[in-house]
Design a protein around this motif. Structure first.
Motif, PDB file in Angstrom:
ATOM      1  N   VAL A  46       0.841  -1.203   0.000  1.00 54.52           N
ATOM      2  CA  VAL A  46       0.000   0.000   0.000  1.00 54.52           C
ATOM      3  C   VAL A  46       0.875   1.252   0.000  1.00 54.52           C
ATOM      4  CG1 VAL A  46      -1.853  -1.176   1.208  1.00 54.52           C
ATOM      5  CG2 VAL A  46      -0.152   0.091   2.511  1.00 54.52           C
ATOM      6  N   LYS A  47       0.287   2.360  -0.387  1.00 52.03           N
ATOM      7  CA  LYS A  47       1.028   3.619  -0.432  1.00 52.03           C
ATOM      8  C   LYS A  47       1.076   4.281   0.941  1.00 52.03           C
ATOM      9  CE  LYS A  47       0.977   5.360  -5.166  1.00 52.03           C
ATOM     10  NZ  LYS A  47       0.507   6.450  -6.047  1.00 52.03           N
ATOM     11  N   GLU A  48       2.238   4.829   1.235  1.00 55.52           N
ATOM     12  CA  GLU A  48       2.423   5.646   2.427  1.00 55.52           C
ATOM     13  C   GLU A  48       3.068   6.961   2.022  1.00 55.52           C
ATOM     14  OE1 GLU A  48       4.696   3.488   5.304  1.00 55.52           O
ATOM     15  OE2 GLU A  48       3.082   2.044   5.720  1.00 55.52           O
ATOM     16  N   GLY A  49       2.797   8.002   2.781  1.00 50.79           N
ATOM     17  CA  GLY A  49       3.414   9.292   2.518  1.00 50.79           C
ATOM     18  C   GLY A  49       2.649  10.185   1.583  1.00 50.79           C
ATOM     19  N   GLY A  50       1.484   9.738   1.111  1.00 51.40           N
ATOM     20  CA  GLY A  50       0.640  10.566   0.260  1.00 51.40           C
ATOM     21  C   GLY A  50      -0.635  10.940   0.992  1.00 51.40           C
ATOM     22  N   SER A  51      -1.698  11.212   0.245  1.00 50.50           N
ATOM     23  CA  SER A  51      -2.965  11.594   0.874  1.00 50.50           C
ATOM     24  C   SER A  51      -4.120  11.327  -0.085  1.00 50.50           C
ATOM     25  CB  SER A  51      -2.946  13.074   1.254  1.00 50.50           C
ATOM     26  OG  SER A  51      -2.782  13.887   0.097  1.00 50.50           O
ATOM     27  N   TRP A  52      -5.315  11.229   0.496  1.00 46.72           N
ATOM     28  CA  TRP A  52      -6.518  11.065  -0.305  1.00 46.72           C
ATOM     29  C   TRP A  52      -6.927  12.418  -0.866  1.00 46.72           C
ATOM     30  CZ3 TRP A  52      -8.146   6.376  -1.629  1.00 46.72           C
ATOM     31  CH2 TRP A  52      -7.735   5.299  -0.849  1.00 46.72           C
ATOM     32  N   LYS A  53      -7.100  12.476  -2.165  1.00 43.72           N
ATOM     33  CA  LYS A  53      -7.455  13.719  -2.830  1.00 43.72           C
ATOM     34  C   LYS A  53      -8.861  14.131  -2.430  1.00 43.72           C
ATOM     35  CE  LYS A  53      -7.663  15.817  -7.440  1.00 43.72           C
ATOM     36  NZ  LYS A  53      -7.502  15.533  -8.902  1.00 43.72           N
ATOM     37  N   GLU A  54      -8.996  15.376  -1.972  1.00 45.57           N
ATOM     38  CA  GLU A  54     -10.269  15.889  -1.468  1.00 45.57           C
ATOM     39  C   GLU A  54     -11.350  15.801  -2.542  1.00 45.57           C
ATOM     40  OE1 GLU A  54     -12.108  19.900   0.685  1.00 45.57           O
ATOM     41  OE2 GLU A  54      -9.981  19.800   0.123  1.00 45.57           O
ATOM     42  N   GLY A  55     -12.491  15.260  -2.139  1.00 45.45           N
ATOM     43  CA  GLY A  55     -13.628  15.176  -3.044  1.00 45.45           C
ATOM     44  C   GLY A  55     -13.577  14.006  -3.998  1.00 45.45           C
ATOM     45  N   THR A  56     -12.541  13.144  -3.883  1.00 47.52           N
ATOM     46  CA  THR A  56     -12.416  11.983  -4.754  1.00 47.52           C
ATOM     47  C   THR A  56     -12.107  10.746  -3.914  1.00 47.52           C
ATOM     48  OG1 THR A  56     -10.011  12.000  -5.117  1.00 47.52           O
ATOM     49  CG2 THR A  56     -11.335  13.525  -6.432  1.00 47.52           C
ATOM     50  N   ARG A  57     -11.969   9.628  -4.593  1.00 47.57           N
ATOM     51  CA  ARG A  57     -11.551   8.398  -3.929  1.00 47.57           C
ATOM     52  C   ARG A  57     -10.187   7.963  -4.477  1.00 47.57           C
ATOM     53  NH1 ARG A  57     -16.562   4.369  -3.069  1.00 47.57           N
ATOM     54  NH2 ARG A  57     -15.192   3.755  -1.344  1.00 47.57           N
ATOM     55  N   GLU A  58      -9.333   8.953  -4.755  1.00 49.55           N
ATOM     56  CA  GLU A  58      -7.997   8.698  -5.293  1.00 49.55           C
ATOM     57  C   GLU A  58      -6.928   9.059  -4.270  1.00 49.55           C
ATOM     58  OE1 GLU A  58      -7.364  10.636  -8.981  1.00 49.55           O
ATOM     59  OE2 GLU A  58      -9.183   9.853  -9.912  1.00 49.55           O
ATOM     60  N   TYR A  59      -5.894   8.199  -4.193  1.00 51.84           N
ATOM     61  CA  TYR A  59      -4.765   8.456  -3.302  1.00 51.84           C
ATOM     62  C   TYR A  59      -3.626   9.032  -4.139  1.00 51.84           C
ATOM     63  CZ  TYR A  59      -1.660   7.763   0.707  1.00 51.84           C
ATOM     64  OH  TYR A  59      -0.809   7.951   1.771  1.00 51.84           O
ATOM     65  N   ILE A  60      -3.160  10.213  -3.756  1.00 50.77           N
ATOM     66  CA  ILE A  60      -2.183  10.952  -4.555  1.00 50.77           C
ATOM     67  C   ILE A  60      -0.813  10.926  -3.869  1.00 50.77           C
ATOM     68  CG2 ILE A  60      -1.644  13.169  -5.646  1.00 50.77           C
ATOM     69  CD1 ILE A  60      -4.166  11.750  -6.692  1.00 50.77           C
ATOM     70  N   ASP A  61       0.229  10.743  -4.692  1.00 51.29           N
ATOM     71  CA  ASP A  61       1.622  10.753  -4.230  1.00 51.29           C
ATOM     72  C   ASP A  61       1.887   9.565  -3.296  1.00 51.29           C
ATOM     73  OD1 ASP A  61       2.085  13.102  -5.683  1.00 51.29           O
ATOM     74  OD2 ASP A  61       1.378  14.344  -4.017  1.00 51.29           O
ATOM     75  N   GLY A  62       2.985   9.608  -2.577  1.00 54.82           N
ATOM     76  CA  GLY A  62       3.368   8.508  -1.713  1.00 54.82           C
ATOM     77  C   GLY A  62       4.107   7.418  -2.474  1.00 54.82           C
ATOM     78  N   SER A  63       4.558   6.404  -1.748  1.00 58.95           N
ATOM     79  CA  SER A  63       5.269   5.273  -2.354  1.00 58.95           C
ATOM     80  C   SER A  63       4.783   3.978  -1.720  1.00 58.95           C
ATOM     81  CB  SER A  63       6.782   5.414  -2.155  1.00 58.95           C
ATOM     82  OG  SER A  63       7.096   5.543  -0.776  1.00 58.95           O
TER      83      SER A  63
END
Length: 334
Positions: A46-63
């Motif tokens: 799973v990704k760590e170090g990113g965040s859930w994009k506001e208003g969506t169900r997408e996780y942005i950035d992280g590794s």
């Protein structure tokens, strides 16, 4: 060994062990470690170090980071970019599988051209790069609206209810010397007027191309099902063992994403007193009798590009018959 272990670390472990033990030959120690390298592997990343994009169900950035267990976030769905290749995976030297850990809950096949472990590297060079042909192999099955091969859902008479409504989903990965497994606990899975917990334990073993699946619901209900995705012009094959205790459904033919002449065989073995085979809209189905007992079945596939693999329908049928006889004699494949 657990899923946090990096496969390439065995040589380093050997060298450290050699320095700590006097009067040991360093070459002998490396050989000793190499002999116990894993023959099966399961993981979830799973990704760590990113965040859930506001208003969506997408996780942005992280590794991506491998974990031993996790609770699936409420925001997660298909193509959230949060779980590497979208769910847990299993493999041995011959084959690899993955499960979409979202509402689809289908099982897919990673066809392997090599006899080494590859999952730690799949999807690390682009989220869906595994759809493209690579030296190790590629994703070869198009699940569509089906359960793929051996996925599970509830047959309601005219459709399959997947996992659109689940309160919580927890997944745990285990790796040992004899097998690797993924345990998924679904809490509050709702389909129509039925709400149940469901434990799924799916295991892979050092040899052969199958997975063992064990499903345990908390309440008895009709329609718990698994199946094989349907393709046009690919007929269904069925066979029952000599004792009548086990049976299989299977398909063989051009039914992959890997090319016009690419051949794949798929099968599900089940106990005849616990389930029956019927047709669904998108799957050849095996539907289990209502029960709270653990339902055990086996998922099997054979890709003709596999190294040293099964290359014809005749050879595939022969392999299925061998497995059917083993189930008759031993009651299990392991």
């Amino acid at each position: 060994m657990n899923s946090r272990i990096v496969l390439g670390a065995f040589a380093l472990t050997a060298l450290v062990a050699c320095k700590e033990k006097e009067n040991k030959n360093i070459v002998e120690e490396i050989i000793e470690i190499e002999e116990v390298q894993p023959t099966t592997y399961a993981e979830i990343s799973v990704k760590e170090g990113g965040s859930w994009k506001e208003g969506t169900r997408e996780y942005i950035d992280g590794s991506f980071v491998n974990v031993d267990e996790m609770e699936v976030p409420e925001q997660h769905t298909d193509h959230s970019w949060y779980i590497r290749y979208e769910g847990p995976g299993w493999e041995n030297k011959q084959t690899a599988y993955r499960l979409y850990l979202d509402w689809r809950n289908a099982i897919d096949i990673f066809g392997k051209k090599v006899d080494t472990l590859v999952l730690p590297y799949v999807g690390t060079d682009g989220f869906d790069s595994y759809h493209n042909e690579a030296p190790w192999g590629q994703d070869i099955l198009k699940a569509g609206q089906s359960m793929g091969i051996g996925g599970y859902g509830r047959f309601t008479g005219d459709t399959i209810a997947h996992f659109n409504e689940v309160e919580k989903t927890h997944v745990k990965v285990d790796n040992s010397n004899s097998s690797s497994s993924v345990t998924i606990d679904y809490k509050g899975w709702k389909t129509g007027d039925v709400t149940t917990d469901l434990e799924s334990v799916i295991s892979i073993f050092p040899e052969d191309r199958f997975l063992k699946a064990e499903l345990t619901p908390s309440v008895s209900f009709d329609g718990l099902a698994t199946g094989i995705v349907k393709f046009d012009d690919i007929p269904l094959m069925q066979e029952t063992s000599e004792t009548g205790e086990w049976a299989y459904i299977a398909t063989y033919g051009v039914q992959t994403l890997a090319g016009e002449n690419d051949k794949l065989g798929m099968a599900i073995f089940y106990k005849t007193d616990e389930a029956k085979a019927i047709e669904g809209p998108h799957d050849h189905l095996v539907v289990f009798n209502p029960s709270t007992k653990t339902q055990t079945y086996y998922i099997n596939s054979a890709w003709d590009q596999e190294k040293g693999g099964i290359k014809s329908e005749e050879a595939f049928k022969k392999d299925l018959q061998t497995k059917l006889s083993e189930l008759d004699n031993n009651g299990k494949l392991e």
